[in-house]
Write a protein that holds these residues in place. Structure first.
Motif, short mmCIF file in Angstrom:
data_model
loop_
_atom_site.label_atom_id
_atom_site.label_comp_id
_atom_site.label_asym_id
_atom_site.label_seq_id
_atom_site.Cartn_x
_atom_site.Cartn_y
_atom_site.Cartn_z
N LYS A 1 7.80 -16.35 6.00
CA LYS A 1 7.32 -15.50 7.09
C LYS A 1 8.52 -14.87 7.78
O LYS A 1 9.64 -15.39 7.67
N PRO A 2 8.32 -13.77 8.49
CA PRO A 2 9.47 -13.10 9.09
C PRO A 2 10.17 -13.99 10.10
O PRO A 2 9.52 -14.68 10.90
N TYR A 3 11.48 -13.95 10.07
CA TYR A 3 12.26 -14.67 11.07
C TYR A 3 12.14 -13.94 12.40
O TYR A 3 12.03 -14.54 13.45
N THR B 1 4.70 -4.77 -2.15
CA THR B 1 3.39 -4.12 -2.17
C THR B 1 3.01 -3.82 -0.72
O THR B 1 3.85 -3.91 0.17
N GLN B 2 1.73 -3.50 -0.49
CA GLN B 2 1.38 -3.08 0.87
C GLN B 2 1.68 -4.14 1.92
O GLN B 2 2.16 -3.84 3.01
N ARG B 3 1.40 -5.39 1.62
CA ARG B 3 1.54 -6.41 2.64
C ARG B 3 2.53 -7.52 2.28
O ARG B 3 2.89 -8.29 3.15
N TYR B 4 2.89 -7.60 1.01
CA TYR B 4 3.75 -8.72 0.62
C TYR B 4 4.97 -8.22 -0.11
O TYR B 4 4.96 -7.14 -0.70
N VAL B 5 5.97 -9.03 -0.06
CA VAL B 5 7.15 -8.77 -0.89
C VAL B 5 7.24 -9.93 -1.87
O VAL B 5 7.28 -11.09 -1.45
N CYS C 1 2.35 -7.30 8.34
CA CYS C 1 2.11 -5.93 8.78
C CYS C 1 1.12 -5.29 7.82
O CYS C 1 0.77 -5.87 6.79
N LYS C 2 0.69 -4.12 8.16
CA LYS C 2 -0.40 -3.50 7.41
C LYS C 2 0.09 -2.80 6.15
O LYS C 2 -0.58 -2.81 5.13
N TRP C 3 1.23 -2.15 6.23
CA TRP C 3 1.64 -1.32 5.10
C TRP C 3 3.15 -1.21 5.10
O TRP C 3 3.72 -0.53 5.95
N ILE C 4 3.77 -1.83 4.14
CA ILE C 4 5.22 -1.79 4.06
C ILE C 4 5.65 -0.41 3.56
O ILE C 4 5.03 0.15 2.64
N SER C 5 6.65 0.16 4.18
CA SER C 5 7.12 1.48 3.75
C SER C 5 8.45 1.38 3.01
O SER C 5 8.71 2.14 2.09
N SER C 6 9.29 0.47 3.44
CA SER C 6 10.62 0.45 2.85
C SER C 6 11.18 -0.96 2.94
O SER C 6 10.67 -1.80 3.68
N MET C 7 12.26 -1.18 2.20
CA MET C 7 12.81 -2.52 2.15
C MET C 7 14.29 -2.40 1.86
O MET C 7 14.74 -1.47 1.19
N MET D 1 5.47 -12.91 3.28
CA MET D 1 4.36 -12.29 4.00
C MET D 1 4.92 -11.49 5.16
O MET D 1 5.59 -12.02 6.03
N ALA D 2 4.64 -10.20 5.15
CA ALA D 2 5.32 -9.33 6.11
C ALA D 2 4.60 -9.23 7.45
O ALA D 2 5.14 -8.70 8.40
#
Lengths: 664, 570
Positions: free
Chosen positions: A572-574, A516-520, A538-544, A535-536
């Motif tokens: 959380k991101p490594y 979604t926008q902020r979470y995977v 960031c504000k808006w995830i575009s791709s994965m 938890m990414a």
């Protein structure tokens, strides 16, 4: 009093003038009064004793019908005046006495000045005395004269004490004489005014220095002057006209130089510096009012700050050069996908076409027109099936391009046509239809009509399941999963939290990733539960993209970040990489090589080495190895999609300029 | 350390004021005299009751320290004295006023000096500001802003200081700036810089608090007096300074009383700086024994050699003007020049009518240099150079006797450079400095004519290039025309040239890219620091480039002017 009477025709004024102080007062006033008005008020006041209000500003009665009170306490009413400007003017023209008429402020009545009064006014205006008969040049008679007279002023006989010496004084003198004789009083010695200096540090003991002095921070010395302060500086240090203007307009506090550099031809011509005392004074203020603090200056070599990474040379192979450009699309190429064999490439564009290319020659083998701007294409990863999912508007079409092995193509067609309608037809959110006629000839096989626009399609690794994302569809039914062999559609989530951006299947295990926008969110499809929420930051995830090993995920976001998650490590991101200047549009992993790539709106594709170790204790190694530039930025968009070749260390990128590039 | 800090206005000093009943001005004087300065607390918000407003903080310890100062009592006495005096004036008790004035309470700052500067070196280190202030006050007019005694004392102390510098020959650098003249001396291993304003009347600014300045001066004069005393002692000079016997004799001229009162003539002679001072122990010539050198452990031989070299250089610099006889014309700054020349062993004199203490006349045939600051001079002697005063200062800064040609009368002077600027790598160095460095190394300056010729040749070359370029362009234009007309060009295939692969360059590029990629992987904090450092470096480079470009533009325009003039002549 006779003269005074002539001054004021009214006999009642006499009492007013009778006291001498009043006369003086009048005299003074008359002396310097050169305007008519002051005198008029005087005369009027003395005349109208019947108004008892006293010496007050008459404006106080401005709004009343009366003007004061008489001696009996009755109101004195204002005379009725209804003269307007015109009447005034006529009066001025016709009345011969108009010029000698004044208004009495106390009663409001008009008074015509008599001849004596007019004469007095004239005399005063000319600076003469009010009294006609007064002689201002009378001979002066001195009261005291310089002549010594024979008779004293007083005839008192002199005192006796003026003849005999004073006893008290004698006693005092005697005391002083005695004191001097005894040596009690000494003659006055002038005081030493010049300071005396001596060897202050004669007994200098370094051990006696207090702790105070160890703590003491000595004031920094003044900055030494540079070349620009010279009276005859080199010409380059003088300011040009613009610099001078800028300097003058700057706030004195923010000026870099506190003075204007100047050049003088000789030492003789140098003037005094006007701010010299100011500068000394400011130094004094600095010395006793500035807080002092010891500041450790970090003397860092900037080269030491750069992390030591393995050389990209040692991390080969990775794509380094742009070798092929696939031209043909006339609009943005939103999505590309490569066949599992690595021989064919499919690209979907906003010009409503899907093109199939041969990878090695950049030839466009086939162009299929669809009914809308293509949002996503995905080649079936199963090598035994030749199917491409294409999404445009609210439709997903499964195409059989008919490229490659003829057997595989026919097998695919057979697989689709061998479908048997089940007995009980379930109500499905998506309508399945078989393409016929012209569409079939072009390669359309199945058409799936969705309720809303489909943005992304993605295949499961086995090639039977197909996931679609419809982000505009409220919070229900944003994601659907189709099973091609059974032509069945599932809605995996009753409710979606947030806007779904993209989805992906786990390459090995039955997991499903929803960004979604902020979470995977990671769901277990078998147990039907949420396993993890990443938890990414960031504000808006575009791709994965998901690492082929399945334990690492990368997310690109519109706020220029790329987040690497290690699923074993944390939610959380490594590592968060901010190496793009603009929004990331797509990210991809290579299937065999430890490589991943990200494409961004700044037109660059950055290829990084991302090594994942089997040893759980060792963290992944991430090293950027190459920045690939090949796309021109159109409409503020650069690279829209990146994908790796399945076997070679090659990367494809599609851009907003309508081209697809191959970097090898 | 910062556990309890009080605020300047609200807590700390109010605390003293209440405890000791001190007025604000006395507090200020105490802070100045005792050298108490504010501190910057680590947690400003915590100390300031949550507010971030800018405030000044003092350590509580410092404030307690102020409370124990015995001079506070003296200040109070003085306050009472002033009150009594005012009362006596009001009652017109003139005898009482007289008596009170005689018994005016006085205080000394000796113990404060000792306390602030426990060792002599500390005091010498801090003498910069004292000197600047003292020299400034000594130039004030005798009326107005402060007591005449203070001005006289400042004058006396500054003259003493200058005499010491002359006697010890410790002046190192001089700089004529637009603000005043900077001097730098090395006293007991400490570099001391001070500034003297040009000799003009001051227009006193209204926004300067002279009471603060006066308090500082009070402290500084005491400090300077003690420092001077001790310094004179180290050189075996008599303090207060006395003129040398011979000098005294030679100075006695008949028209002495024309310049000064008898009471002042001695101090005037001292301040003329023309004669040497009396010593307690007579100076023995060439007694300088060579010091044995003990190489310190862990010190390289090279370092030691470098130090030796510097020492040798300094010794030579001290004797820079030795053997020269200079004469100052009346329009040059006499005191400054006399001071500088005497510091480097030169002989100096001036016109008798200019100042007391001139040693020889203008007509003296042995004069080598005559310093003049006017475009021409009527009567010139053949056997001396007539030069402008900047020569003296430039010689001192360059540590060599510069060629006099550039400093003759009426000649445009070369720029006067600041000796305090030490260019590090990457800084802009003015070409004059490079020239000076070459001179110091003993290289001969290139003749300017050669340069010009070369330049001309170069320009000719440029012209040729231009011509060839023009031809190329013409060819191209022709071809274009032909193409436009639709004629078939005589196309010819020429073998292409092999582009030589520049390995070095490729390597460099590769390295640069590696660096770029590594920078991408920096942590946020480090990246910030790195960017900041690089920004500073870039700005530095930009400024240097700007200066260089400005200089080039200036030189070019100058050259063009010169050429025009030459053409006109032709």
């Amino acid at each position: 009093s006779q003269t005074k009477k002539s001054l004021f025709s009214d006999p009642r004024s006499v009492w007013f003038i009778s006291s001498p102080s009043c006369v003086m007062f009048l005299w003074h006033t008359v002396k310097w009064a050169d305007s008519l008005l002051i005198f008029i008020t005087f005369s009027v006041r003395s005349q109208d004793i019947r108004n008892t209000v006293g010496n007050i500003p008459m404006e106080w009665y401005k709004d009343y019908p009366h003007i004061g009170y008489d001696l009996e306490g009755k109101k004195i009413f204002k005379p009725i005046r209804n003269k307007d400007e015109l009447d005034e003017f006529l009066d001025k023209m016709e009345n011969p006495d108009y010029w000698r008429t004044v208004q009495d402020k106390m009663t409001g009545a008009d008074i015509r000045l008599s001849d004596e009064q007019v004469d007095l006014v004239h005399r005063l205006q000319q600076g003469k005395f009010g009294d006609v008969n007064f002689n201002e040049y009378e001979p002066a008679i001195d009261f005291f004269s310089n002549e010594v007279m024979i008779h004293p002023v007083t005839n008192r006989p002199q005192d006796k004490r003026s003849f005999i010496p004073s006893l008290i004084e004698k006693e005092k003198v005697g005391k002083l004489v005695h004191a001097i004789k005894m040596g009690w009083i000494k003659p006055h010695r002038p005081k030493e005014t010049t300071p005396q200096y001596y060897d202050l540090w004669a007994k200098e003991d370094p051990n006696s220095i207090l702790g105070r002095h160890k703590m003491h921070i000595p004031a920094p010395k003044m900055k030494l002057p540079g070349h620009e302060e010279s009276y005859n500086p080199p010409p380059e240090y003088l300011m040009s006209e613009e610099e001078r203007l800028a300097w003058e307009q700057q706030d004195p506090e923010y000026r870099k130089l506190s003075f204007l550099p100047q050049k003088f031809a000789c030492l003789r011509a140098v003037p005094a510096y006007s701010r010299f005392i100011h500068e000394r004074f400011e130094r004094c203020l600095d010395l006793y009012l500035c807080p002092r603090q010891r500041k450790m200056r970090v003397n860092v070599n900037p080269e030491d700050l750069i992390p030591k990474l393995p050389k990209p040379k040692d991390l080969q192979p990775f794509p380094t050069t742009q070798s092929l450009v696939y031209r043909g699309h006339s609009s943005l190429v939103r999505s590309i996908s490569i066949s599992p064999s690595g021989q064919w490439l499919v690209s979907g564009s906003d010009d409503c076409t899907v093109r199939f290319w041969e990878v090695s020659t950049a030839r466009c083998l086939k162009t299929v027109e669809v009914g809308g701007a293509v949002k996503g294409v995905a080649w079936n990863p199963n090598p035994s099936i030749c199917l491409v999912a294409v999404s445009y508007d609210d439709t997903v079409v499964l195409l059989n391009p008919g490229l490659g092995d003829r057997l595989v193509c026919t097998a695919t067609d057979q697989l689709i046509s061998s479908y048997e309608e089940p007995e009980e037809v379930k109500d499905q959110p998506v309508q399945w239809a078989v393409a016929e006629g012209e569409g079939h000839e072009q390669g359309h096989r199945l058409i799936l009509k969705h309720p809303k626009a489909v943005r992304q399609v993605t295949w499961h690794g086995k090639g039977d399941y197909l996931a679609c994302v419809m982000p505009d569809n409220g919070n229900s039914l944003q994601v659907v999963i189709h099973q091609v062999s059974k032509r069945r559609t599932q809605n995996p989530f009753r409710k979606n939290k947030g806007l779904v951006q993209c989805v992906s299947f786990h390459p090995i295990r039955p997991y499903f990733f929803v960004a979604t926008q902020r979470y995977v969110r990671v769901y277990n499809l078998i147990k039907q539960e949420l396993t993890k929420k990443l938890m990414a930051n960031c504000k808006w995830i575009s791709s994965m993209a998901i690492h082929p090993g399945g334990d690492n995920v990368i997310c690109g976001s519109y706020d220029c970040r790329l987040a690497w998650f290690d699923l074993d490590l944390s939610t959380k991101p490594y590592k968060v990489l901010r190496h793009h200047k603009k929004a990331l549009r797509s990210v991809a992993y290579h299937r065999h090589y430890p490589l991943f790539a990200s494409g961004s709106d700044d037109g660059n594709v950055i290829v990084c080495h991302g090594m994942v170790y089997n040893d759980l204790l060792q963290n992944p190694l991430i090293v950027p190895v190459k920045v690939l530039k090949g796309h021109t930025i159109t409409h503020d968009l650069g690279v829209l999609d990146v994908t790796f070749h399945p076997t070679q260390p090659w990367v494809f990128s599609s851009g907003a300029d309508g081209t697809v590039c191959l970097f090898t | 350390m910062f556990r309890r800090i009080f605020h300047w206005q609200f807590s700390a000093l109010v605390y003293i004021r209440v405890r000791m009943r001190l007025s604000h001005s006395i507090q200020r004087r105490l802070c100045i005299l005792k050298g108490i300065y504010p501190h910057e607390p680590k947690h400003k918000k915590k100390v300031n009751k949550g507010s971030t407003a800018p405030r000044t903080f003092y350590l509580l310890k410092d404030i307690r320290f102020l409370l124990h100062e015995p001079i506070v009592g003296k200040f109070r006495e003085y306050k009472i004295f002033v009150r009594k005096l005012r009362k006596a004036y009001g009652k017109a008790e003139w005898s009482g006023v007289q008596r009170m004035k005689e018994n005016k309470p006085a205080y000394k700052l000796d113990h404060i000096i000792k306390e602030r500067y426990p060792t002599f070196i500390d005091a010498v280190r801090d003498v910069d500001d004292a000197l600047s202030m003292s020299f400034l006050f000594s130039t004030f007019a005798r009326t107005g802003k402060c007591h005449v005694q203070t001005i006289q004392l400042c004058r006396r102390l500054s003259v003493e200081w200058m005499n010491y510098i002359i006697a010890s020959r410790s002046l190192r650098k001089v700089f004529l700036s637009i603000k005043g003249i900077y001097y730098q001396a090395e006293v007991l291993g400490q570099t001391i810089t001070w500034i003297i304003p040009y000799q003009f009347a001051h227009d006193h600014p209204t926004d300067v608090d002279y009471r603060v300045m006066a308090t500082f001066t009070e402290l500084y004069t005491t400090l300077l007096g003690f420092v001077n005393f001790r310094l004179y002692q180290t050189l075996n000079l008599v303090y207060p300074p006395k003129l040398d016997g011979q000098g005294e004799f030679s100075l006695k001229s008949e028209c002495e009383e024309d310049y000064a009162l008898e009471s002042e003539s001695y101090s005037e002679k001292l301040s003329a700086l023309s004669a040497s001072l009396a010593r307690t122990v007579p100076l023995v010539e060439d007694e300088e024994a060579e010091l044995d050198l003990f190489p310190a452990e862990g010190e390289d031989l090279e370092k030691m050699e470098a130090r030796e070299k510097i020492e040798l250089e300094q010794n030579e610099q001290k004797k820079l003007f030795e053997g020269l006889k200079l004469f100052l014309n009346r329009e040059v700054p006499r005191e400054s020049l006399a001071f500088v020349i005497r510091c480097f062993g030169g002989q100096v004199s001036w016109d008798k009518s200019l100042c007391i203490g001139s040693t020889y006349d203008e007509t003296d045939e042995t004069i080598t240099h005559h310093i003049v600051d006017r475009p021409t001079i009527d009567k010139q002697y053949i056997n001396r150079y007539y030069i402008q005063p900047q020569w003296v200062y430039d010689c001192v800064n360059g540590k060599i006797l510069l060629p006099v040609e550039e400093y003759f009368l009426g000649v445009t002077l070369p720029p006067h450079l600041s000796p305090f600027v030490e260019e590090s790598e990457g800084d802009y160095v003015p070409p004059e400095k490079l020239k000076l460095q070459a001179l110091q190394r003993g290289e001969k300056p290139q003749a300017e004519d050669d340069e010009e010729e070369e330049e001309e040749e170069e320009e000719d070359d440029d012209d040729e290039d231009d011509q060839s370029e023009d031809e190329d362009e013409a060819n191209l234009a022709e071809m274009e025309e032909k193409r436009a007309q639709g004629k078939s060009l005589s196309v010819k295939v020429t073998p292409g040239k092999v582009k030589p692969e520049n390995r070095m360059r490729a390597e460099q590029e590769e390295k640069a890219e590696e660096k770029r990629l590594a920078i991408m992987m920096m942590k946020k904090k480090e990246k910030y620091l790195y960017d900041k450092i690089m920004f500073g470096k870039k700005r530095h480079v930009r400024e240097a480039n700007k200066l260089a470009a400005k200089r080039k533009a200036h030189d070019d325009s100058n050259k063009a002017d010169k050429k025009k003039k030459k053409k006109k002549k032709c």
